[in-house]
Each structure stands twice: as C-alpha cells, then as structure tokens.
Motif scaffolding. Structure first.
Motif, PDB file in Angstrom:
ATOM      1  N   ILE A 135       0.843  -1.196   0.000  1.00  0.00           N
ATOM      2  CA  ILE A 135       0.000   0.000   0.000  1.00  0.00           C
ATOM      3  C   ILE A 135       0.878   1.246   0.000  1.00  0.00           C
ATOM      4  O   ILE A 135       1.901   1.289   0.689  1.00  0.00           O
ATOM      5  N   THR A 136       0.468   2.258  -0.766  1.00  0.00           N
ATOM      6  CA  THR A 136       1.180   3.534  -0.788  1.00  0.00           C
ATOM      7  C   THR A 136       0.223   4.676  -0.476  1.00  0.00           C
ATOM      8  O   THR A 136      -0.878   4.740  -1.033  1.00  0.00           O
ATOM      9  N   THR A 137       0.646   5.568   0.406  1.00  0.00           N
ATOM     10  CA  THR A 137      -0.087   6.804   0.666  1.00  0.00           C
ATOM     11  C   THR A 137       0.847   7.983   0.405  1.00  0.00           C
ATOM     12  O   THR A 137       1.881   8.113   1.067  1.00  0.00           O
ATOM     13  N   LEU A 138       0.490   8.791  -0.582  1.00  0.00           N
ATOM     14  CA  LEU A 138       1.216  10.021  -0.881  1.00  0.00           C
ATOM     15  C   LEU A 138       0.728  11.086   0.101  1.00  0.00           C
ATOM     16  O   LEU A 138      -0.452  11.446   0.096  1.00  0.00           O
ATOM     17  N   LEU A 139       1.618  11.577   0.942  1.00  0.00           N
ATOM     18  CA  LEU A 139       1.220  12.543   1.967  1.00  0.00           C
ATOM     19  C   LEU A 139       1.310  13.968   1.422  1.00  0.00           C
ATOM     20  O   LEU A 139       2.382  14.420   1.011  1.00  0.00           O
ATOM     21  N   ILE A 140       0.171  14.666   1.409  1.00  0.00           N
ATOM     22  CA  ILE A 140       0.080  16.023   0.879  1.00  0.00           C
ATOM     23  C   ILE A 140      -0.129  16.993   2.036  1.00  0.00           C
ATOM     24  O   ILE A 140      -1.065  16.820   2.829  1.00  0.00           O
ATOM     25  N   PRO A 141       0.727  17.998   2.165  1.00  0.00           N
ATOM     26  CA  PRO A 141       0.606  18.934   3.293  1.00  0.00           C
ATOM     27  C   PRO A 141      -0.802  19.517   3.430  1.00  0.00           C
ATOM     28  O   PRO A 141      -1.401  19.977   2.455  1.00  0.00           O
ATOM     29  N   ASP A 142      -1.331  19.425   4.647  1.00  0.00           N
ATOM     30  CA  ASP A 142      -2.629  19.995   5.021  1.00  0.00           C
ATOM     31  C   ASP A 142      -3.831  19.313   4.371  1.00  0.00           C
ATOM     32  O   ASP A 142      -4.954  19.808   4.483  1.00  0.00           O
ATOM     33  N   GLU A 143      -3.617  18.191   3.703  1.00  0.00           N
ATOM     34  CA  GLU A 143      -4.722  17.478   3.050  1.00  0.00           C
ATOM     35  C   GLU A 143      -4.949  16.105   3.665  1.00  0.00           C
ATOM     36  O   GLU A 143      -6.079  15.730   3.966  1.00  0.00           O
ATOM     37  N   ASN A 144      -3.880  15.315   3.825  1.00  0.00           N
ATOM     38  CA  ASN A 144      -4.038  13.966   4.383  1.00  0.00           C
ATOM     39  C   ASN A 144      -2.886  13.587   5.304  1.00  0.00           C
ATOM     40  O   ASN A 144      -2.619  12.403   5.509  1.00  0.00           O
ATOM     41  N   ASP A 145      -2.198  14.619   5.846  1.00  0.00           N
ATOM     42  CA  ASP A 145      -1.018  14.354   6.668  1.00  0.00           C
ATOM     43  C   ASP A 145      -1.258  14.587   8.154  1.00  0.00           C
ATOM     44  O   ASP A 145      -0.317  14.658   8.945  1.00  0.00           O
ATOM     45  N   ASN A 146      -2.533  14.670   8.549  1.00  0.00           N
ATOM     46  CA  ASN A 146      -2.856  14.836   9.963  1.00  0.00           C
ATOM     47  C   ASN A 146      -2.500  13.562  10.730  1.00  0.00           C
ATOM     48  O   ASN A 146      -2.872  12.466  10.314  1.00  0.00           O
ATOM     49  N   PRO A 147      -1.772  13.672  11.838  1.00  0.00           N
ATOM     50  CA  PRO A 147      -1.366  12.472  12.583  1.00  0.00           C
ATOM     51  C   PRO A 147      -2.534  11.572  12.974  1.00  0.00           C
ATOM     52  O   PRO A 147      -2.409  10.346  12.939  1.00  0.00           O
ATOM     53  N   GLU A 148      -3.668  12.161  13.320  1.00  0.00           N
ATOM     54  CA  GLU A 148      -4.822  11.359  13.714  1.00  0.00           C
ATOM     55  C   GLU A 148      -5.363  10.548  12.531  1.00  0.00           C
ATOM     56  O   GLU A 148      -5.737   9.379  12.676  1.00  0.00           O
ATOM     57  N   GLU A 149      -5.391  11.171  11.349  1.00  0.00           N
ATOM     58  CA  GLU A 149      -5.837  10.454  10.154  1.00  0.00           C
ATOM     59  C   GLU A 149      -4.883   9.323   9.805  1.00  0.00           C
ATOM     60  O   GLU A 149      -5.302   8.221   9.435  1.00  0.00           O
ATOM     61  N   ILE A 150      -3.590   9.580   9.930  1.00  0.00           N
ATOM     62  CA  ILE A 150      -2.593   8.546   9.659  1.00  0.00           C
ATOM     63  C   ILE A 150      -2.760   7.385  10.645  1.00  0.00           C
ATOM     64  O   ILE A 150      -2.680   6.210  10.277  1.00  0.00           O
ATOM     65  N   LYS A 151      -3.018   7.712  11.899  1.00  0.00           N
ATOM     66  CA  LYS A 151      -3.232   6.680  12.916  1.00  0.00           C
ATOM     67  C   LYS A 151      -4.465   5.844  12.587  1.00  0.00           C
ATOM     68  O   LYS A 151      -4.455   4.615  12.712  1.00  0.00           O
ATOM     69  N   GLN A 152      -5.537   6.505  12.141  1.00  0.00           N
ATOM     70  CA  GLN A 152      -6.757   5.784  11.768  1.00  0.00           C
ATOM     71  C   GLN A 152      -6.503   4.849  10.583  1.00  0.00           C
ATOM     72  O   GLN A 152      -6.991   3.718  10.561  1.00  0.00           O
ATOM     73  N   GLU A 153      -5.745   5.321   9.613  1.00  0.00           N
ATOM     74  CA  GLU A 153      -5.401   4.476   8.464  1.00  0.00           C
ATOM     75  C   GLU A 153      -4.626   3.247   8.910  1.00  0.00           C
ATOM     76  O   GLU A 153      -4.933   2.115   8.504  1.00  0.00           O
ATOM     77  N   CYS A 154      -3.623   3.452   9.744  1.00  0.00           N
ATOM     78  CA  CYS A 154      -2.806   2.332  10.205  1.00  0.00           C
ATOM     79  C   CYS A 154      -3.629   1.330  11.009  1.00  0.00           C
ATOM     80  O   CYS A 154      -3.471   0.108  10.846  1.00  0.00           O
TER      81      CYS A 154
END
Length: 343
Positions: free
Chosen positions: A222-241
């Motif tokens: 799986i790949t997630t391209l992290l875009i500043p202020d769009e999908n790089d919020n730590p809480e969102e990343i934690k939810q994805e993981c």
C-alpha cells in the motif's frame, strides 16, 4: 518488426441503458455513455450501441524500472520490471504526477501499437522477470491487462498492477485473474479527501484491499502520498494504520511517499521529510511491521528490517538495493520468515 494492432476492441463490463446509452460497469463510477461519447476515463467509447476500449494495444511508452519504484519492496526486490501505461484514467486526482498521460485522450498522444504477445516478447527481450501495468490506472485497460497477463504467466513472467484500486467487484475478478502482485494507492483516509481531490470514494478502495487480502493470493503493498494539510494529519494517519491492522494484518508493507507540486496543486509545498518520518513512526508504533518512506533519501526508512531481531535484511538508497541479506524468505540471524515473494 512490431506489427500494428487494432485500435479498438469491444469492451467487457457494460450493459445497455435507456435512450440508446450504455452503462459501463468496469469501475464504481458507472458512467452512462451516449452514442459517440467517451467515459470519464477517456478510453471507453459508445460506438453504435456497443462499448469499445479504444486504447487497447495502444501503450504510451515503455520503460525498464527498478521494481522498488512501483513501489514494491517485498516482491522480487532488486529486479527490473517492464513498465507501461495508456492514456486516460478513471480518477480525477488534482495532484496527479502522471497527468500528461492520465488526463490525455489516446489520439492526442504519440501512442504505440503493441499486441499482448508483443508486450510479453518485449519483456523477454530485455530479460526482466515481470511486467508493470502503471503510470495511469490499469483498471481502465483491463481487457489489455487480462490478455497480456495470461500470456505472461504462460511464459513465466510475473504481472504487477499499480493502481488506485477503484474497480467494480465483479470486474476485478477477471482483471486480476493472472496478476501476481499489486501496489494499491490508498490516497487518504477520509471520504472528504477522496471526493474533493480524486472524484472517487474511499470505501470502494477499502473493499478492494480487503478482497485482495481475503480472496486472492496476490502479493500487495500500500502507498499513501502525503500532501501537506490534506491527508497528513497524525490522527488520520493513525486511523489508516489501525484500519490496515484490523482488516489486512500487520504484514502488509505500507509506503508513505513525498508529494511534489504538480497538475492542479502547484500551490502546495513539497512534503517535509519530517512528516514522512512522523507517519512511519506512527505506523510502527501501531504495530505495522514493514513501513517505508519514499521519494526522498532515507536510509532507515527504506531499509527492510527483520521484525523479530531488527537485523538489516535489505538496505536501499531510494530505488537501489545496496545490500541483500535474506536467505530465501528468512532472516539469516533468527530464521524468521519474512512475508513477500523473494525468488
């Protein structure tokens, strides 16, 4: 001498709709297409009341890439792969980094003519063990993928899908029939992100990931391209993981890659290296065993470690393998089995 192939081929995955229109059922977009019109993807057209794939046999070019560029770190690492795509795409990502082909119609490009047999012949000529359907999303040229991957399997050549995973539940069973590996872009982890920036929907992609894990033997990462202020919020990343852990397990490799300004998002800054490190740390702390950083130089973030004894199994510099210490699929220090396809 490479011979020309037909430029159009009757498509799979469609049915008649009202008023002479056609409903394309290849992906969850379900385009209703009138006579002479093309779907959102640009390469599926209603001609005389039938749906045709007008990009069949029309790649926009070929390249020999390191397989780590797909990115795949647990599938034949250190090998090369024949890569190609066509025009068009079934997503509308505003940050697309291949927009010159994904947002083009095939007749606006200097496309080539290659039959499925000729694509496989090209892989054999360059002595590469696998073929990647990539650059744009191979979902939209699924008929071409099926025909190439079937011949490739007969010739002992692996097939790799590099995809957003936005595909209909029935169609994917056919498209992936002869596929050996995939890298799926999980572009974000909110419906807002998917709707606003890709013109698609998150749940359809999550469903594909669960299907790959539970109903196929296909190796995938799986790949997630992290875009500043769009999908790089730590809480969102934690939810994805946490979703990956709960639905796919802890052994699916996860790549966090850096965004650069492109297409309709040129006003955004590049992803800071620190953001990638933060995301990787969140993943490892959550329990994901293999998490990588891409599109930057990062020795630690690109090295494969044994999750048991932390021995450096595969040391990389960007897309290059510098050291390869695996013994088959096992750690030479503690004998732990490392998930993937390594020979």
């Amino acid at each position: 001498m490479i011979s020309a192939t037909e430029n159009i081929k009757e498509a799979k995955w469609w049915k008649p709709a009202e008023n002479g229109k056609i409903l394309c059922t290849l992906c969850p977009r379900y385009c209703t297409i009138g006579e002479g019109q093309i779907g959102f993807c640009f390469i599926r057209q209603n001609i005389g009341g039938k749906l045709y794939t007008i990009g069949y046999g029309r790649p926009t070019g070929f390249a020999i890439d390191p397989i780590e560029k797909k990115p795949l770190n647990h599938f034949l690492p250190g090998t090369e792969i024949l890569s190609f795509g066509t025009a068009g795409c079934n997503l509308g990502c505003k940050f697309c980094q291949n927009w010159s082909i994904s947002k083009a119609k095939y007749d606006n490009l200097n496309s080539l003519n290659y039959s499925p047999e000729e694509v496989v012949m090209l892989a054999k000529r360059y002595k590469v063990p696998s073929i990647a359907y990539t650059y744009n999303d191979p979902t939209i040229f699924g008929e071409y993928v099926i025909d190439i991957s079937k011949i490739a399997r007969e010739e002992g050549i692996k097939s790799v899908m590099v995809t957003a995973g936005y595909i209909d539940k029935d169609a994917r069973k056919e498209v992936y029939k002869y596929i050996d590996a995939a890298n799926v872009d999980l572009k974000g982890f909110t419906e807002r992100f998917y709707h606003k920036l890709t013109f698609s929907h998150l749940n359809d992609v999550l469903d594909t990931l669960i299907w790959l894990k539970k109903e196929t033997d296909i190796w995938f990462e799986i790949t997630t391209l992290l875009i500043p202020d769009e999908n790089d919020n730590p809480e969102e990343i934690k939810q994805e993981c946490n979703w990956i852990l709960n639905n796919l397990g802890d052994e699916v490799p996860l790549h966090f890659t850096a965004f650069h300004p492109d297409f309709k998002m040129r006003d955004k800054n590049r992803t800071p290296h620190e953001t990638l490190i933060m995301a990787r740390n969140i993943a490892l702390q959550a329990g994901i065993k293999f998490c990588y950083i891409g599109n930057v130089h990062d020795d630690e973030g690109q090295t494969t470690y044994c999750p048991n004894c932390k021995y450096k199994l595969i040391v990389r510099d960007w897309h290059s393998v510098l050291k390869y210490n695996l013994t088959g699929n096992k750690c030479p220090k503690c004998n732990s089995i490392i998930p993937g396809v390594f020979e």
